[in-house]
Design an enzyme around this catalytic site. Structure first.
Site, PDB file in Angstrom:
ATOM      1  N   ASP A 329      -4.789 -57.437  83.606  1.00 41.70           N
ATOM      2  CA  ASP A 329      -5.166 -58.819  83.876  1.00 41.70           C
ATOM      3  C   ASP A 329      -3.948 -59.506  84.485  1.00 41.70           C
ATOM      4  O   ASP A 329      -2.852 -58.949  84.508  1.00 41.70           O
ATOM      5  CB  ASP A 329      -5.595 -59.500  82.576  1.00 41.70           C
ATOM      6  CG  ASP A 329      -6.308 -60.824  82.814  1.00 41.70           C
ATOM      7  OD1 ASP A 329      -6.513 -61.178  83.991  1.00 41.70           O
ATOM      8  OD2 ASP A 329      -6.647 -61.497  81.825  1.00 41.70           O
ATOM      9  N   ASP A 593      -4.988 -57.644  75.916  1.00 44.96           N
ATOM     10  CA  ASP A 593      -4.611 -58.167  74.606  1.00 44.96           C
ATOM     11  C   ASP A 593      -5.720 -58.944  73.916  1.00 44.96           C
ATOM     12  O   ASP A 593      -5.528 -59.481  72.830  1.00 44.96           O
ATOM     13  CB  ASP A 593      -3.387 -59.075  74.735  1.00 44.96           C
ATOM     14  CG  ASP A 593      -3.633 -60.273  75.652  1.00 44.96           C
ATOM     15  OD1 ASP A 593      -4.754 -60.396  76.171  1.00 44.96           O
ATOM     16  OD2 ASP A 593      -2.698 -61.079  75.840  1.00 44.96           O
ATOM     17  N   ASP A 597     -11.108 -56.711  75.325  1.00 47.37           N
ATOM     18  CA  ASP A 597     -10.424 -55.658  76.078  1.00 47.37           C
ATOM     19  C   ASP A 597     -10.513 -54.311  75.366  1.00 47.37           C
ATOM     20  O   ASP A 597     -10.158 -53.279  75.950  1.00 47.37           O
ATOM     21  CB  ASP A 597      -8.938 -56.017  76.270  1.00 47.37           C
ATOM     22  CG  ASP A 597      -8.737 -57.136  77.273  1.00 47.37           C
ATOM     23  OD1 ASP A 597      -9.522 -57.194  78.244  1.00 47.37           O
ATOM     24  OD2 ASP A 597      -7.804 -57.941  77.101  1.00 47.37           O
ATOM     25  N   ASN A 661       9.918 -10.174  80.370  1.00 54.50           N
ATOM     26  CA  ASN A 661      10.460  -9.247  79.373  1.00 54.50           C
ATOM     27  C   ASN A 661       9.366  -8.457  78.669  1.00 54.50           C
ATOM     28  O   ASN A 661       9.477  -7.240  78.473  1.00 54.50           O
ATOM     29  CB  ASN A 661      11.275 -10.025  78.332  1.00 54.50           C
ATOM     30  CG  ASN A 661      12.591 -10.535  78.890  1.00 54.50           C
ATOM     31  OD1 ASN A 661      13.069 -10.037  79.915  1.00 54.50           O
ATOM     32  ND2 ASN A 661      13.164 -11.531  78.239  1.00 54.50           N
ATOM     33  N   ASN A 686      13.486 -13.052  70.692  1.00 53.48           N
ATOM     34  CA  ASN A 686      12.670 -14.247  70.909  1.00 53.48           C
ATOM     35  C   ASN A 686      13.221 -15.446  70.141  1.00 53.48           C
ATOM     36  O   ASN A 686      13.271 -16.574  70.654  1.00 53.48           O
ATOM     37  CB  ASN A 686      11.240 -13.952  70.463  1.00 53.48           C
ATOM     38  CG  ASN A 686      10.246 -14.959  70.985  1.00 53.48           C
ATOM     39  OD1 ASN A 686      10.272 -15.316  72.155  1.00 53.48           O
ATOM     40  ND2 ASN A 686       9.377 -15.429  70.118  1.00 53.48           N
ATOM     41  N   ASP A 690      15.032 -18.951  71.785  1.00 53.81           N
ATOM     42  CA  ASP A 690      14.392 -20.248  71.556  1.00 53.81           C
ATOM     43  C   ASP A 690      15.376 -21.319  71.091  1.00 53.81           C
ATOM     44  O   ASP A 690      15.068 -22.504  71.169  1.00 53.81           O
ATOM     45  CB  ASP A 690      13.275 -20.115  70.517  1.00 53.81           C
ATOM     46  CG  ASP A 690      11.938 -19.759  71.158  1.00 53.81           C
ATOM     47  OD1 ASP A 690      11.762 -20.073  72.341  1.00 53.81           O
ATOM     48  OD2 ASP A 690      11.095 -19.169  70.471  1.00 53.81           O
TER      49      ASP A 690
END
Length: 864
Positions: A329, A593, A597, A661, A686, A690
């Site tokens: 708006d 608001d 709405d 891999n 692994n 990570d």
């Protein structure tokens, strides 16, 4: 204490109801309220939240890969592979522990942020009004209701004043329903219980007090929750994650089948083969993704809060960055929001004290949520010390009529209906007009043309105009919408709301971010067009609500996509526009608001409200702005994009390396007389790889990545994984050949060398693939760089560590070490050389609004 359950409470007299609930008009004692909260539990539909730590543990326990690997380890242990299985379980436990810690820390941070935007309720306790968390409301509490309030629990009204409720969330009734504090028949259905307000409904206008009778799952809303579509629509980010999950699942199924079948052909020990196959599947899966996502989203939410954007729905954080259309708006966002009364005039356009008095009466006495125009009228009336008449009744505002009327008793004692609203809507119910001399004459066609011309002239100058009308009231006549007819047009009230300082720069910043702003306003089309020109928006037409009403959904999709200015729009049309934009492929933000709405906020991918908004709008929104400003939205968009970019960095870099891999090991198992790595070595590889990936949550993002919205594109992710995975697999293949044919290593030396090479390449390629720039021109975050170097050092140390025997490692000849380091350097250099042209090639054929997480495309969206 536990109060007795009251059957058919809507039919019980209020004094008896209060007695049954051991309450009174003064409310509960705070100590008693706390005791009842312990007895009844929190006022929420779902079960009590377990807390971040418990949620993180449960999240891990829901991981099917964890249970699959646990099953394989147990089978191995029963078959005598105790050491192998024990190490697998230890690594599994360590990985899960890291995930739990990461998710728990993120959960605690988010819980703190959510407390700032939690729904609150106004109650009477100990004789005084106070605001409490809605979850702490208990039976016997006295709710204080006002316009815009969302009802926290089922309650019976004790008193009302022109109370009208919006019950569409529960009954589907689109119009406001009047409520009165009068018991109804015991057989009354839900919609007919006019003395009850229900959880989840909202106050459209008026005020009242009510005593709570049911909370949480016992409310009418809670009882039908399982049948209602309460879950918000899936976000673009959630859709992307789901599709990515399908891709990985299909790859894992194929990988496990191929590896296990190959191992059977090569006559590898079946238990070792099972553990190896399952470990490969786990190695391919981004099992740290939930922890990484939780950390990234929590950090993003914290940084957003520092910039004035509070996150209510975590999943929408990255959608804010992906947003390419923002609907808003104009009042308070594009304008200063400081509406000032410019004039109150008679129908001829001359200043009129009578017009000011009527407008003041209506604005001051109406029981709805005051808007900026009402506040300006009340301020003006107060400055002139205008007296107020007695209010008799009210016809609340709605967006169909665009009018509000109050029935008053004038000083002369005569009842008078005073109406104000959109000028055209007020003129539409008038059949006469008051002259400057005070006489009333019929409103003929010529006068209507003159009034319309005056209204159009004001609107062209950007002046907001409302109309005023009156009608003498006949005693005994009903007060309803049909009463607004045969009225006398009394004049106009005009207002100005200048553009907000800095709005042009904010629009330019959003355009530079690829976000197209669309203005959706209920104001007169000429007023909206004038403002758009003032702030530099380019447009070739204004689409009006009457135009949209004539369009089918397929036609509206085209109009919504091509037009940027919408005026005279009602709330249902706002929602239609948002849905039409979503159907054309946009990630749509909506900023609002007000009470009406909420449907559009709910329908949008990104619902944005402000701190001072109504409860209804705040609850429907994903984000709450502490300051109603487009500059704050810009800051939120940048944070959302940084979070999304770092998430995709993890997915793309980790999964392409993992795929390379895992595929290499799968095919190696077809030709080698031994398994290329043991199951626990796969898992350790692994786990270590990570560790730096978790630091991506705070990584720096290249400025060019921030310039365009980013989207999940599973096709691109698949191509990326395959392309860079094949490069990785190619170097793995060269390593296999060199180790077996060139160096003639034994199985333990092969596994050690390949473990080190695969881990080093995955660590350092992360620093290369995290940016499309030359990696030395894009500085990574200190935590990412430090964790990468630390894990690399651990990788070199493992073959000499006291644990090498249990882990299946051996020391390597110096020549093999030199070869492993050389292959790593050559691989990283190759990826650096080809990544630019390769990513560009992979991006061909993508959707035009999608951009690489590592850089931008040539497509650029600007406000028209």
């Amino acid at each position: 204490m536990r109060v007795p359950r009251i059957e058919q409470y809507w039919s019980v007299a209020t004094d008896k109801l209060l007695a049954a609930l051991s309450s009174s008009a003064a409310g509960l004692d705070p100590t008693e309220a706390q005791a009842r909260l312990s007895t009844y539990g929190p006022n929420q539909l779902s079960a009590a939240h377990r807390g971040p730590l418990a949620e993180a543990v449960i999240s891990q326990l829901r991981n099917p890969l964890l249970w699959l690997l646990l099953f394989a380890a147990i089978v191995g242990g029963l078959a005598g592979e105790l050491v192998n299985s024990g190490i697998v379980l230890l690594i599994l436990l360590l990985g899960s522990l890291i995930s739990v810690v990461q998710e728990s820390r993120a959960g605690h941070a988010l819980a703190h942020l959510r407390e700032r935007v939690a729904l609150r309720a106004r109650v009477v306790r100990g004789g005084s009004e106070q605001d409490v968390l809605a979850t702490s409301v208990v039976p016997g509490d006295i709710l204080v209701l006002g316009a815009g309030t969302m009802v926290a629990a089922d309650a019976v009204l004790l008193s009302t004043r022109d109370l009208y409720m919006g019950e569409a969330a529960l009954t589907g009734e689109p119009f406001a329903v009047e409520k009165r504090a009068t018991p109804v028949d015991a057989s009354a259905g839900l919609a007919a219980r006019t003395n009850v307000v229900h959880m989840g409904t909202s106050v459209r206008s008026g005020m009242g007090r009510a005593v709570v009778v049911q909370t949480g799952a016992a409310t009418a809303f809670g009882q039908v929750a399982g049948r209602l579509a309460l879950r918000q629509p899936e976000t673009d980010f959630q859709r992307g994650l789901r599709r990515f999950g399908y891709l990985l699942m299909s790859l894992m199924v194929v990988l496990v089948f191929v590896v296990f079948a190959a191992s059977a052909v090569r006559h590898h020990p079946p238990v070792e083969a099972l553990l190896f196959a399952v470990a490969l599947a786990v190695g391919l899966a981004p099992e740290m993704l939930p922890a990484v996502l939780a950390t990234m989203l929590a950090r993003g939410a914290k940084r957003m809060a520092e910039r004035g954007v509070l996150v209510r729905r975590l999943e929408a954080t990255e959608n804010l960055g992906n947003m390419d259309v923002l609907c808003t708006d104009k009042t308070g966002t594009l304008t200063a929001g400081e509406v000032a009364l410019e004039s109150a005039t008679d129908p001829a356009g001359d200043a009129s004290p009578d017009a000011l008095r009527l407008a003041f009466w209506n604005a001051r006495l109406q029981g709805g949520l005051p808007n900026p125009l009402d506040r300006a009228l009340v301020d003006a009336g107060s400055r002139h010390s205008l007296p107020l008449p007695e209010k008799l009744d009210e016809i609340p505002f709605d967006f169909m009529r665009k009018r509000l009327s109050v029935l008053v008793r004038t000083e002369a004692g005569a009842p008078l209906l005073v109406t104000k609203g959109a000028a055209a809507a007020v003129l539409g119910v008038c059949d006469s007009v008051r002259s400057a001399a005070g006489s009333v004459t019929p409103l003929d066609a010529a006068q209507r043309v003159a009034l319309d011309s005056r209204l159009a002239a004001w609107s062209e100058e950007g002046v907001r105009v409302i109309g005023l009308a009156t009608r003498a009231w006949v005693a005994g006549e009903p007060v309803d919408r049909a009463s607004e007819a045969g009225m006398v047009f009394e004049g106009f009230a005009t207002f100005r709301d200048p553009p907000k300082p800095g709005v042009q720069q904010a629009l330019a910043d959003l355009g530079g971010l690829g976000v197209r702003v669309k203005v959706i306003s209920g104001d007169h089309h000429a007023v909206v067009a004038h403002l758009a020109r003032q702030i530099g928006m380019r447009f070739d037409r204004v689409v009006r609500g009457a135009d949209i009403a004539q369009l089918r959904d397929d036609a509206l999709r085209h109009v919504a996509d091509t037009a940027d200015i919408f005026a005279e729009i009602d709330p249902t049309q706002k929602e239609r526009i948002v849905l039409a934009l979503k159907q054309t492929g946009h990630v749509v933000g909506f900023m609002g608001d007000g009470i009406n709405d909420a449907p559009a906020l709910y329908a949008a991918d990104v619902g944005i409200s402000v701190d001072g908004a109504t409860d209804v709008a705040r609850e429907a929104a994903d984000f709450v702005l502490l300051k109603q400003d487009l500059g704050t939205v810009c800051a939120g968009v940048r944070e959302g994009r940084a979070t999304f970019a770092n998430t995709l960095k993890y997915v793309l870099t980790t999964e392409s390396a993992n795929l390379g891999n895992m595929v290499s090991m799968a095919f190696a198992s077809l030709f080698l007389p031994f398994l290329p790595l043991l199951a626990h070595q796969v898992l350790l590889n692994n786990l270590l790889s990570d560790v730096p990936s978790t630091a991506l949550a705070g990584d720096r993002v290249d400025p060019e990545v921030m310039e365009q919205p980013q989207r999940w594109d599973v096709t691109f992710i698949r191509r990326y994984m395959i392309a860079f995975g094949l490069i990785s697999a190619l170097f793995d293949g060269l390593t296999f050949i060199a180790l077996t044919r060139g160096f003639g290593v034994n199985p333990e030396e092969f596994r050690t060398a390949w473990f080190v090479e695969s881990l080093l390449t995955e660590l350092f390629v992360l620093l290369v693939l995290r940016t499309r720039r030359r990696f030395w021109k894009s500085r990574p975050h200190a935590a990412l760089l430090a964790s990468t170097l630390v894990v690399a050092c651990v990788t070199f140390v493992l073959p000499w560590s006291p644990l090498r025997t249990e882990l299946g490692f051996v020391t390597l000849p110096g020549s093999v070490w030199l070869f492993v380091v050389g292959v790593t350097v050559l691989y990283v250099g190759t990826v650096e050389a080809v990544k630019g042209p390769l990513v560009t090639r992979l991006m061909r054929g993508r959707a035009p609004k999608a951009t690489s997480p590592l850089g931008k495309t040539s497509h650029h969206l600007l406000p028209r």
